[in-house]
Design an enzyme around this catalytic site. Structure first.
Site, mmCIF file in Angstrom:
data_model
loop_
_atom_site.group_PDB
_atom_site.id
_atom_site.type_symbol
_atom_site.label_atom_id
_atom_site.label_comp_id
_atom_site.label_asym_id
_atom_site.label_seq_id
_atom_site.Cartn_x
_atom_site.Cartn_y
_atom_site.Cartn_z
ATOM 1 N N ASP A 94 0.466 30.086 16.356
ATOM 2 C CA ASP A 94 1.298 29.173 17.150
ATOM 3 C C ASP A 94 2.034 30.001 18.213
ATOM 4 O OD1 ASP A 94 2.520 26.749 17.777
ATOM 5 O OD2 ASP A 94 4.083 26.943 16.249
ATOM 6 N N GLU A 146 -1.346 25.996 27.101
ATOM 7 C CA GLU A 146 -0.256 25.059 27.390
ATOM 8 C C GLU A 146 0.024 24.998 28.883
ATOM 9 O OE1 GLU A 146 3.101 24.989 24.729
ATOM 10 O OE2 GLU A 146 4.471 24.317 26.292
HETATM 11 P P1 13P Z 1 9.127 20.595 15.762
HETATM 12 O O1 13P Z 1 10.308 21.518 15.961
HETATM 13 O O2 13P Z 1 9.354 19.273 16.419
HETATM 14 O O3 13P Z 1 8.763 20.460 14.344
HETATM 15 O O4 13P Z 1 7.886 21.238 16.533
HETATM 16 C C1 13P Z 1 7.147 22.292 15.972
HETATM 17 C C2 13P Z 1 6.159 22.858 16.930
HETATM 18 O O5 13P Z 1 5.843 22.317 17.955
HETATM 19 C C3 13P Z 1 5.536 24.147 16.566
HETATM 20 O O6 13P Z 1 4.794 24.681 17.617
#
Ligand code: 13P
Length: 333
Positions: A94, A146
């Site tokens: 991520d 992104e």
């Molecule tokens: P939240 O903070 O809304 O759970 O989003 C998590 C996210 O987008 C991780 O990349």
């Protein structure tokens, strides 16, 4: 060098193709510890939902990247032990911010990586994404990019100002970068305080904040430009008010915590949005359960006695998201 296929993991290509066709979204749940991972796998095994396990930079610092990768490998075996014959589990980086980090994850068995060049100038974002795609695709690892900037705070990702993705850029960006999916900005944001009170109205009965709607017009335009292309929504926690209430009633202090209403996520999941990122809601479920146990039993000192209920609460949350919001249940029989 370890290839994710040897670990029993899958990339996102087929998952996304099916999700776009079927009008549902794949849950992308972040994990930082054993209880979260157990809860995610249990919820997905019980609902037969494909899943993306996400590792953020904060998770890497907190739990160690090596350990998290081995945990994901263990998750495949755990899923089978729970009776899920063909688990569809993707291990995803991520918010990768450098080529080197993405490469190290590809080399280490991740099946998908995100390169987040959204804070860079447009051409630099394309160049960085393309470099990651060229490397990752050699090993059949899929790449999320992104375009547009989300507001909010997520671990080390901080942005004060958001700006929506420009639909006129998406064809050029996707074509030239070669990315497999695209995270867009249409009003979601990271964290448990997604909207400032001045952006919201207030429900006169409950006094709770009512957030503004997401920019579905921007999403529709993007879909028109890139029909069938997998779109990703970050910052998609709903910040369930029952958890906020439990936290506040048991010594917490989270005034005006607010998220994206679930009916809007349901609507997004039926469109080209095929990956929905949820992290904060799991943190809230965990914290609410822990606070409740410790408030009711101040003498409790065995972590299993409060992490256990926290894990049970997260299983409930994940199943609810899968069945009631994303519609991914039964899609990985
Ligand atoms: P939240 O903070 O809304 O759970 O989003 C998590 C996210 O987008 C991780 O990349």
């Amino acid at each position: 060098m370890v290839n994710y296929k040897d670990l029993g993991l899958v990339n996102t290509r087929e998952m996304f193709a099916k999700a776009v066709d079927g009008g549902y979204a794949i849950p992308a749940f972040n994990f930082n510890n054993m209880e979260q991972l157990q809860a995610i796998i249990k919820a997905c095994a019980e609902t037969k939902s494909p899943v993306i396990l996400q590792v953020s930079s904060g998770a890497r610092k907190y739990a160690n990247q090596t350990l998290l990768r081995y945990m994901a490998e263990g998750a495949v075996a755990y899923a089978k032990e729970l009776g899920w014959e063909h688990p569809q589990i993707c291990l995803h980086l991520d918010h990768g911010d450098t080529f080197e980090l993405c490469k190290s994850c590809v080399d280490f068995g991740f099946s998908s990586v995100m390169i987040d060049g959204s804070s860079l100038p447009y051409e630099e974002n394309i160049a960085l994404t393309k470099k990651v795609v060229e490397y990752a695709h050699q090993f059949d690892v899929t790449v999320e990019a992104e375009l547009g900037v989300l507001a909010g705070v997520e671990d080390d990702v901080v942005a004060e100002e958001s700006h929506y993705t420009k639909p006129e850029e998406v064809i050029d960006f996707a074509t030239r970068s070669g990315c497999d999916s695209l995270a867009i900005s249409i009003g979601t944001s990271h964290g448990a305080y997604k909207f400032k009170p001045e952006q919201c109205t207030r429900d006169p009965q409950t006094g709770r904040l009512v957030p503004p709607p997401l920019a579905f017009d921007v999403l529709a335009e993007i879909e028109k430009k890139l029909p069938g292309f997998p779109i990703v929504l970050h910052g998609s926690s709903s910040v369930p008010q029952e958890y906020v209430d439990i936290i506040n009633a048991n010594g917490g202090n989270m005034p005006d915590a607010v998220g994206v209403p679930e009916d809007q996520l349901r609507k997004a999941a039926k469109s080209a949005v095929c990956k929905i990122n949820i992290d904060s809601d799991s943190r809230l479920a965990f914290t609410a359960a822990v606070r409740k146990v410790l408030a009711e039993k101040p003498g409790e000192f065995d972590p299993r006695k409060y992490c256990g209920p926290a894990r049970d609460e997260m299983v409930k949350l994940y199943k609810h998201k899968i069945i009631e919001v994303l519609g991914s249940d039964g899609k990985a029989e």
